[in-house]
Design a protein around this motif. Structure first.
Motif, PDB file in Angstrom:
ATOM      1  N   ASP A  70      11.451   0.816  23.888  1.00 48.57           N
ATOM      2  CA  ASP A  70      11.534   1.150  25.305  1.00 48.57           C
ATOM      3  C   ASP A  70      12.790   1.961  25.610  1.00 48.57           C
ATOM      4  O   ASP A  70      12.746   2.918  26.396  1.00 48.57           O
ATOM      5  N   ALA A  71      13.916   1.584  24.994  1.00 48.65           N
ATOM      6  CA  ALA A  71      15.164   2.322  25.210  1.00 48.65           C
ATOM      7  C   ALA A  71      15.021   3.771  24.748  1.00 48.65           C
ATOM      8  O   ALA A  71      15.549   4.696  25.386  1.00 48.65           O
ATOM      9  N   GLN A  72      14.286   3.971  23.650  1.00 45.58           N
ATOM     10  CA  GLN A  72      14.071   5.331  23.165  1.00 45.58           C
ATOM     11  C   GLN A  72      13.226   6.138  24.151  1.00 45.58           C
ATOM     12  O   GLN A  72      13.528   7.305  24.432  1.00 45.58           O
ATOM     13  N   ILE A  73      12.195   5.520  24.697  1.00 51.34           N
ATOM     14  CA  ILE A  73      11.341   6.202  25.677  1.00 51.34           C
ATOM     15  C   ILE A  73      12.133   6.565  26.935  1.00 51.34           C
ATOM     16  O   ILE A  73      12.009   7.669  27.482  1.00 51.34           O
ATOM     17  N   GLN A  74      12.977   5.616  27.370  1.00 54.28           N
ATOM     18  CA  GLN A  74      13.736   5.821  28.600  1.00 54.28           C
ATOM     19  C   GLN A  74      14.989   6.685  28.378  1.00 54.28           C
ATOM     20  O   GLN A  74      15.594   7.132  29.358  1.00 54.28           O
ATOM     21  N   GLY A  75      15.358   6.870  27.106  1.00 54.38           N
ATOM     22  CA  GLY A  75      16.577   7.626  26.813  1.00 54.38           C
ATOM     23  C   GLY A  75      17.845   6.845  27.079  1.00 54.38           C
ATOM     24  O   GLY A  75      18.917   7.417  27.318  1.00 54.38           O
ATOM     25  N   TRP A  76      17.756   5.508  27.009  1.00 51.23           N
ATOM     26  CA  TRP A  76      18.901   4.644  27.292  1.00 51.23           C
ATOM     27  C   TRP A  76      19.644   4.314  26.002  1.00 51.23           C
ATOM     28  O   TRP A  76      19.077   4.250  24.913  1.00 51.23           O
ATOM     29  N   GLY A  77      20.931   4.074  26.109  1.00 51.20           N
ATOM     30  CA  GLY A  77      21.715   3.586  24.989  1.00 51.20           C
ATOM     31  C   GLY A  77      22.471   4.663  24.244  1.00 51.20           C
ATOM     32  O   GLY A  77      22.162   5.859  24.327  1.00 51.20           O
ATOM     33  N   LEU A  78      23.484   4.220  23.525  1.00 56.43           N
ATOM     34  CA  LEU A  78      24.405   5.110  22.807  1.00 56.43           C
ATOM     35  C   LEU A  78      23.693   6.064  21.862  1.00 56.43           C
ATOM     36  O   LEU A  78      23.914   7.278  21.893  1.00 56.43           O
ATOM     37  N   PHE A  79      22.821   5.536  21.025  1.00 62.82           N
ATOM     38  CA  PHE A  79      22.212   6.371  19.989  1.00 62.82           C
ATOM     39  C   PHE A  79      21.198   7.362  20.556  1.00 62.82           C
ATOM     40  O   PHE A  79      20.849   8.330  19.879  1.00 62.82           O
ATOM     41  N   ASN A  80      20.722   7.112  21.759  1.00 64.88           N
ATOM     42  CA  ASN A  80      19.837   8.081  22.401  1.00 64.88           C
ATOM     43  C   ASN A  80      20.617   9.171  23.127  1.00 64.88           C
ATOM     44  O   ASN A  80      20.024  10.134  23.623  1.00 64.88           O
ATOM     45  N   ALA A  81      21.953   9.006  23.189  1.00 67.06           N
ATOM     46  CA  ALA A  81      22.790  10.006  23.853  1.00 67.06           C
ATOM     47  C   ALA A  81      23.509  10.911  22.858  1.00 67.06           C
ATOM     48  O   ALA A  81      24.095  11.926  23.256  1.00 67.06           O
ATOM     49  N   ILE A  82      23.484  10.542  21.584  1.00 71.67           N
ATOM     50  CA  ILE A  82      24.148  11.355  20.565  1.00 71.67           C
ATOM     51  C   ILE A  82      23.143  11.748  19.497  1.00 71.67           C
ATOM     52  O   ILE A  82      22.127  11.077  19.301  1.00 71.67           O
ATOM     53  N   ASP A  83      23.430  12.830  18.819  1.00 69.00           N
ATOM     54  CA  ASP A  83      22.503  13.369  17.823  1.00 69.00           C
ATOM     55  C   ASP A  83      22.953  12.981  16.418  1.00 69.00           C
ATOM     56  O   ASP A  83      23.902  13.551  15.886  1.00 69.00           O
ATOM     57  N   LEU A  84      22.290  11.996  15.856  1.00 71.07           N
ATOM     58  CA  LEU A  84      22.574  11.538  14.501  1.00 71.07           C
ATOM     59  C   LEU A  84      21.294  11.581  13.683  1.00 71.07           C
ATOM     60  O   LEU A  84      20.197  11.439  14.223  1.00 71.07           O
ATOM     61  N   SER A  85      21.449  11.757  12.383  1.00 68.80           N
ATOM     62  CA  SER A  85      20.274  11.653  11.523  1.00 68.80           C
ATOM     63  C   SER A  85      19.776  10.211  11.561  1.00 68.80           C
ATOM     64  O   SER A  85      20.541   9.277  11.846  1.00 68.80           O
ATOM     65  N   LEU A  86      18.488  10.019  11.280  1.00 68.60           N
ATOM     66  CA  LEU A  86      17.895   8.690  11.407  1.00 68.60           C
ATOM     67  C   LEU A  86      18.624   7.663  10.565  1.00 68.60           C
ATOM     68  O   LEU A  86      18.934   6.563  11.039  1.00 68.60           O
TER      69      LEU A  86
END
Length: 264
Positions: A70-86
């Protein structure tokens, strides 16, 4: 995601069976109580925990893994705000979550109300693979709420949460198991992971010893923050495991479930 629960269950049962077999064939310590009665109680507690989490899932459809999706869908949280490899994200998320569990564990020893819940885990007068699943349902429920909140703050990939849960459950069963590792092997493993001998210190009847070695997976946090004790003062064969109730009460389901609410 669809098969996540089944995969985790299969891995859990496989590792549980492995560690149970090893501790039966080559136990580290002589048992204080018969295994059958303790196992019925410890499994009864974990069944109660499972039912509670199922009920929570009805009211909170998003538990830890669902919260990550859900956080990924909503764009919430630290890792959804920065661009890192998986895989960088997965490793970072696992490290952060493991540290959070370590810190949470330490807090449960320092806050009296939380300690009343957590002492159900510590009251077991033997320590084996079933001790890893002996946590009061209220503690499990509170821990899940904390985990959900942390997942929303971090916004990790769902695979990171799944891997973390598998690692946490597997290492917890390993380091609670009554198994004997060669000292040289133990010394190497505990540089990174918590070993059975290391975690047994944490289950000592002595407060200064059970207020140490809080890690469930990684040993590095205790080493970094000065909460590491290498060996129990009395030695592993002579040390007492548990709390002040050195009788058969901790092996009773009703007594264990009611312990947090007892006057003492």
């Amino acid at each position: 995601m669809e098969n996540e629960a089944l995969i985790r269950l299969v891995i859990f049962l496989g590792l549980f069976s492995l560690f149970a077999a090893v501790e039966t064939l080559a136990p580290r310590r002589v048992r204080a109580q018969q295994r059958s009665k303790r196992w019925v109680t410890n499994w009864g507690i974990t069944i109660a925990n499972t039912l509670l989490l199922r009920l929570m899932a009805l009211g909170l459809p998003l538990l830890a893994v669902g919260a990550a999706a859900d956080a990924q869908i909503q764009g919430w949280g630290l890792f959804n705000a920065i661009d890192l490899s998986l895989w960088v994200e997965v490793i970072a998320a696992i490290l952060i979550l493991d540290f959070a569990i370590w810190a949470q564990h330490l807090i449960t020893h320092k806050v009296p109300l939380l300690w009343r819940l957590h002492r159900v885990h510590h009251a077991d007068v033997d320590m084996d693979v079933t001790t890893a699943i002996r946590f009061h349902p209220v503690e499990i429920g509170l821990s899940m709420l904390v985990k959900i909140g942390l997942v929303y703050l971090l916004g990790p990939a769902a695979i990171a949460v799944i891997l973390f849960e598998i690692i946490l459950n597997g290492t917890a069963m390993f380091n609670h198991a009554n198994i004997r590792l060669p000292l040289a092997v133990d010394a190497i493993i505990r540089r990174v992971l918590v070993t059975p001998d290391m975690h047994r210190v944490h289950h000592s009847v002595h407060r200064h010893e059970h207020d140490s070695n809080y890690g469930f997976s990684l040993s590095i946090w205790d080493q970094m923050f000065g909460t590491y004790i290498a060996q129990p003062a009395a030695g592993h064969d002579e040390m007492e495991v548990g709390l002040e109730w050195q009788d058969d009460r901790p092996a009773r389901f009703g007594w264990s479930m009611g312990l947090p609410f007892a006057r003492k």
